[in-house]
Design a protein around this motif. Structure first.
Motif, PDB file in Angstrom:
ATOM      1  N   PHE A 103       0.863  -1.177   0.000  1.00  8.35           N
ATOM      2  CA  PHE A 103       0.000   0.000   0.000  1.00  8.35           C
ATOM      3  C   PHE A 103       0.899   1.227   0.000  1.00  8.35           C
ATOM      4  O   PHE A 103       1.928   1.240   0.677  1.00  8.35           O
ATOM      5  CB  PHE A 103      -0.900   0.007   1.245  1.00  8.35           C
ATOM      6  CG  PHE A 103      -1.916  -1.103   1.246  1.00  8.35           C
ATOM      7  CD1 PHE A 103      -3.184  -0.888   0.720  1.00  8.35           C
ATOM      8  CD2 PHE A 103      -1.614  -2.347   1.765  1.00  8.35           C
ATOM      9  CE1 PHE A 103      -4.129  -1.905   0.716  1.00  8.35           C
ATOM     10  CE2 PHE A 103      -2.554  -3.366   1.775  1.00  8.35           C
ATOM     11  CZ  PHE A 103      -3.811  -3.155   1.246  1.00  8.35           C
ATOM     12  N   LEU A 104       0.524   2.239  -0.766  1.00  9.64           N
ATOM     13  CA  LEU A 104       1.330   3.449  -0.882  1.00  9.64           C
ATOM     14  C   LEU A 104       0.445   4.682  -0.764  1.00  9.64           C
ATOM     15  O   LEU A 104      -0.763   4.617  -0.992  1.00  9.64           O
ATOM     16  CB  LEU A 104       2.050   3.496  -2.233  1.00  9.64           C
ATOM     17  CG  LEU A 104       2.954   2.308  -2.552  1.00  9.64           C
ATOM     18  CD1 LEU A 104       2.273   1.389  -3.527  1.00  9.64           C
ATOM     19  CD2 LEU A 104       4.265   2.778  -3.099  1.00  9.64           C
ATOM     20  N   ALA A 105       1.076   5.802  -0.430  1.00  8.80           N
ATOM     21  CA  ALA A 105       0.402   7.098  -0.419  1.00  8.80           C
ATOM     22  C   ALA A 105       1.298   8.071  -1.175  1.00  8.80           C
ATOM     23  O   ALA A 105       2.528   7.972  -1.131  1.00  8.80           O
ATOM     24  CB  ALA A 105       0.164   7.595   1.007  1.00  8.80           C
ATOM     25  N   ARG A 106       0.670   8.997  -1.893  1.00  3.18           N
ATOM     26  CA  ARG A 106       1.432   9.970  -2.669  1.00  3.18           C
ATOM     27  C   ARG A 106       1.689  11.208  -1.818  1.00  3.18           C
ATOM     28  O   ARG A 106       0.771  11.817  -1.288  1.00  3.18           O
ATOM     29  CB  ARG A 106       0.682  10.355  -3.940  1.00  3.18           C
ATOM     30  CG  ARG A 106       1.532  11.117  -4.906  1.00  3.18           C
ATOM     31  CD  ARG A 106       0.892  11.244  -6.247  1.00  3.18           C
ATOM     32  NE  ARG A 106      -0.557  11.197  -6.144  1.00  3.18           N
ATOM     33  CZ  ARG A 106      -1.383  11.706  -7.017  1.00  3.18           C
ATOM     34  NH1 ARG A 106      -0.923  12.304  -8.076  1.00  3.18           N
ATOM     35  NH2 ARG A 106      -2.682  11.622  -6.854  1.00  3.18           N
ATOM     36  N   PHE A 107       2.949  11.557  -1.688  1.00  2.00           N
ATOM     37  CA  PHE A 107       3.392  12.742  -0.961  1.00  2.00           C
ATOM     38  C   PHE A 107       3.995  13.707  -1.968  1.00  2.00           C
ATOM     39  O   PHE A 107       4.137  13.377  -3.146  1.00  2.00           O
ATOM     40  CB  PHE A 107       4.441  12.362   0.101  1.00  2.00           C
ATOM     41  CG  PHE A 107       3.875  11.561   1.243  1.00  2.00           C
ATOM     42  CD1 PHE A 107       3.503  12.184   2.422  1.00  2.00           C
ATOM     43  CD2 PHE A 107       3.711  10.189   1.140  1.00  2.00           C
ATOM     44  CE1 PHE A 107       2.979  11.463   3.479  1.00  2.00           C
ATOM     45  CE2 PHE A 107       3.187   9.453   2.188  1.00  2.00           C
ATOM     46  CZ  PHE A 107       2.816  10.092   3.365  1.00  2.00           C
ATOM     47  N   ASP A 108       4.406  14.890  -1.511  1.00  3.90           N
ATOM     48  CA  ASP A 108       5.026  15.863  -2.410  1.00  3.90           C
ATOM     49  C   ASP A 108       6.250  15.283  -3.116  1.00  3.90           C
ATOM     50  O   ASP A 108       6.504  15.581  -4.268  1.00  3.90           O
ATOM     51  CB  ASP A 108       5.419  17.132  -1.650  1.00  3.90           C
ATOM     52  CG  ASP A 108       4.208  17.939  -1.214  1.00  3.90           C
ATOM     53  OD1 ASP A 108       3.125  17.776  -1.819  1.00  3.90           O
ATOM     54  OD2 ASP A 108       4.342  18.731  -0.266  1.00  3.90           O
ATOM     55  N   GLY A 109       6.997  14.429  -2.447  1.00  3.25           N
ATOM     56  CA  GLY A 109       8.194  13.832  -3.023  1.00  3.25           C
ATOM     57  C   GLY A 109       7.938  12.557  -3.803  1.00  3.25           C
ATOM     58  O   GLY A 109       8.879  11.900  -4.233  1.00  3.25           O
ATOM     59  N   GLY A 110       6.700  12.163  -3.976  1.00  2.00           N
ATOM     60  CA  GLY A 110       6.373  10.949  -4.721  1.00  2.00           C
ATOM     61  C   GLY A 110       5.669   9.918  -3.853  1.00  2.00           C
ATOM     62  O   GLY A 110       5.238  10.197  -2.739  1.00  2.00           O
ATOM     63  N   TRP A 111       5.573   8.721  -4.383  1.00  2.00           N
ATOM     64  CA  TRP A 111       4.897   7.629  -3.678  1.00  2.00           C
ATOM     65  C   TRP A 111       5.778   7.097  -2.552  1.00  2.00           C
ATOM     66  O   TRP A 111       6.982   6.917  -2.729  1.00  2.00           O
ATOM     67  CB  TRP A 111       4.589   6.488  -4.642  1.00  2.00           C
ATOM     68  CG  TRP A 111       3.522   6.820  -5.629  1.00  2.00           C
ATOM     69  CD1 TRP A 111       3.698   7.168  -6.940  1.00  2.00           C
ATOM     70  CD2 TRP A 111       2.114   6.851  -5.389  1.00  2.00           C
ATOM     71  NE1 TRP A 111       2.479   7.407  -7.521  1.00  2.00           N
ATOM     72  CE2 TRP A 111       1.490   7.219  -6.596  1.00  2.00           C
ATOM     73  CE3 TRP A 111       1.318   6.602  -4.275  1.00  2.00           C
ATOM     74  CZ2 TRP A 111       0.110   7.337  -6.719  1.00  2.00           C
ATOM     75  CZ3 TRP A 111      -0.049   6.719  -4.389  1.00  2.00           C
ATOM     76  CH2 TRP A 111      -0.642   7.081  -5.600  1.00  2.00           C
ATOM     77  N   ARG A 112       5.160   6.832  -1.399  1.00  2.00           N
ATOM     78  CA  ARG A 112       5.850   6.245  -0.251  1.00  2.00           C
ATOM     79  C   ARG A 112       5.045   5.040   0.236  1.00  2.00           C
ATOM     80  O   ARG A 112       3.815   5.039   0.210  1.00  2.00           O
ATOM     81  CB  ARG A 112       5.994   7.249   0.897  1.00  2.00           C
ATOM     82  CG  ARG A 112       6.849   8.453   0.551  1.00  2.00           C
ATOM     83  CD  ARG A 112       8.319   8.068   0.414  1.00  2.00           C
ATOM     84  NE  ARG A 112       9.145   9.197   0.085  1.00  2.00           N
ATOM     85  CZ  ARG A 112       9.595   9.473  -1.143  1.00  2.00           C
ATOM     86  NH1 ARG A 112       9.289   8.707  -2.154  1.00  2.00           N
ATOM     87  NH2 ARG A 112      10.364  10.519  -1.354  1.00  2.00           N
ATOM     88  N   VAL A 113       5.746   4.030   0.718  1.00  2.00           N
ATOM     89  CA  VAL A 113       5.127   2.791   1.183  1.00  2.00           C
ATOM     90  C   VAL A 113       4.505   3.008   2.553  1.00  2.00           C
ATOM     91  O   VAL A 113       5.181   3.437   3.491  1.00  2.00           O
ATOM     92  CB  VAL A 113       6.179   1.660   1.240  1.00  2.00           C
ATOM     93  CG1 VAL A 113       5.594   0.399   1.855  1.00  2.00           C
ATOM     94  CG2 VAL A 113       6.738   1.392  -0.153  1.00  2.00           C
ATOM     95  N   THR A 114       3.221   2.714   2.667  1.00  2.00           N
ATOM     96  CA  THR A 114       2.528   2.814   3.950  1.00  2.00           C
ATOM     97  C   THR A 114       2.372   1.447   4.617  1.00  2.00           C
ATOM     98  O   THR A 114       2.210   1.371   5.826  1.00  2.00           O
ATOM     99  CB  THR A 114       1.144   3.464   3.791  1.00  2.00           C
ATOM    100  OG1 THR A 114       0.377   2.718   2.860  1.00  2.00           O
ATOM    101  CG2 THR A 114       1.268   4.909   3.336  1.00  2.00           C
ATOM    102  N   ALA A 115       2.418   0.389   3.817  1.00  2.00           N
ATOM    103  CA  ALA A 115       2.358  -0.971   4.358  1.00  2.00           C
ATOM    104  C   ALA A 115       2.958  -1.923   3.333  1.00  2.00           C
ATOM    105  O   ALA A 115       2.792  -1.739   2.125  1.00  2.00           O
ATOM    106  CB  ALA A 115       0.919  -1.375   4.677  1.00  2.00           C
ATOM    107  N   ALA A 116       3.678  -2.950   3.816  1.00  2.00           N
ATOM    108  CA  ALA A 116       4.298  -3.933   2.926  1.00  2.00           C
ATOM    109  C   ALA A 116       4.313  -5.290   3.618  1.00  2.00           C
ATOM    110  O   ALA A 116       4.152  -5.379   4.833  1.00  2.00           O
ATOM    111  CB  ALA A 116       5.718  -3.506   2.561  1.00  2.00           C
ATOM    112  N   GLY A 117       4.529  -6.313   2.828  1.00  2.00           N
ATOM    113  CA  GLY A 117       4.474  -7.668   3.380  1.00  2.00           C
ATOM    114  C   GLY A 117       3.048  -8.014   3.760  1.00  2.00           C
ATOM    115  O   GLY A 117       2.814  -8.705   4.746  1.00  2.00           O
TER     116      GLY A 117
END
Length: 156
Positions: free
Chosen positions: A125-139
């Motif tokens: 799961f990812l969320a888009r921030f000003d610097g791009g996509w960041r992982v909010t949950a993995a595995g």
């Protein structure tokens, strides 16, 4: 199960569960028409952002095994904070999580500022921030139809 697209929901809780791990129910009285209006505002950017969300998920997977500092930089701030509170500095905690090779991308869905990337052996799961996509949950693995995902890394 598809994640909702309500703002930075994925940053707050990527898997749809409350603090105790229980699924939060929709308040009684919410009608289908309200849900249609809310969910209708989430469409329109999916195809434009899907490629960059998938690339962010792949970059994270590559970095976990090769460049842990870069993998830590790809975590959403709240997700990294939770990992570090639970297990110490990200650069030492992330390898201990034991994320396996997730395989290739099978499906990508974008809902406004949130994305869901299903890989062969993982869901990210990812969320888009000003610097791009960041992982909010993995595995993350599904627990069953209509149930939240169980994730190795997630914001608490």
């Amino acid at each position: 199960m598809r994640p909702p697209c309500l703002g930075r929901w994925a940053e707050r809780r990527a898997v749809g569960a409350g603090p105790s791990g229980t699924v939060r129910a929709v308040a009684p009285g919410v009608t289908a028409s309200v849900l249609v209006v809310v969910l209708g505002g989430c469409s329109g950017q999916g195809s434009v952002q899907a490629g960059s969300a998938a690339e962010a998920a792949r970059a994270f997977a590559r970095a976990v095994g090769a460049d842990v500092r870069s993998a830590c930089a790809l975590l959403a701030p709240g997700t990294r904070e939770t990992l570090e509170q639970d297990a110490g500095p990200c650069v030492t905690a992330l390898p201990r999580v034991g994320l396996s090779d997730p395989g290739g991308v099978r499906d990508v869905e974008v809902y406004g500022l949130d994305a869901w990337v299903r890989l062969e052996h993982d869901t990210v799961f990812l969320a888009r921030f000003d610097g791009g996509w960041r992982v909010t949950a993995a595995g993350c693995v599904p627990q069953g139809p209509g149930e939240p995902y169980s994730c190795e890394i997630e914001r608490g």
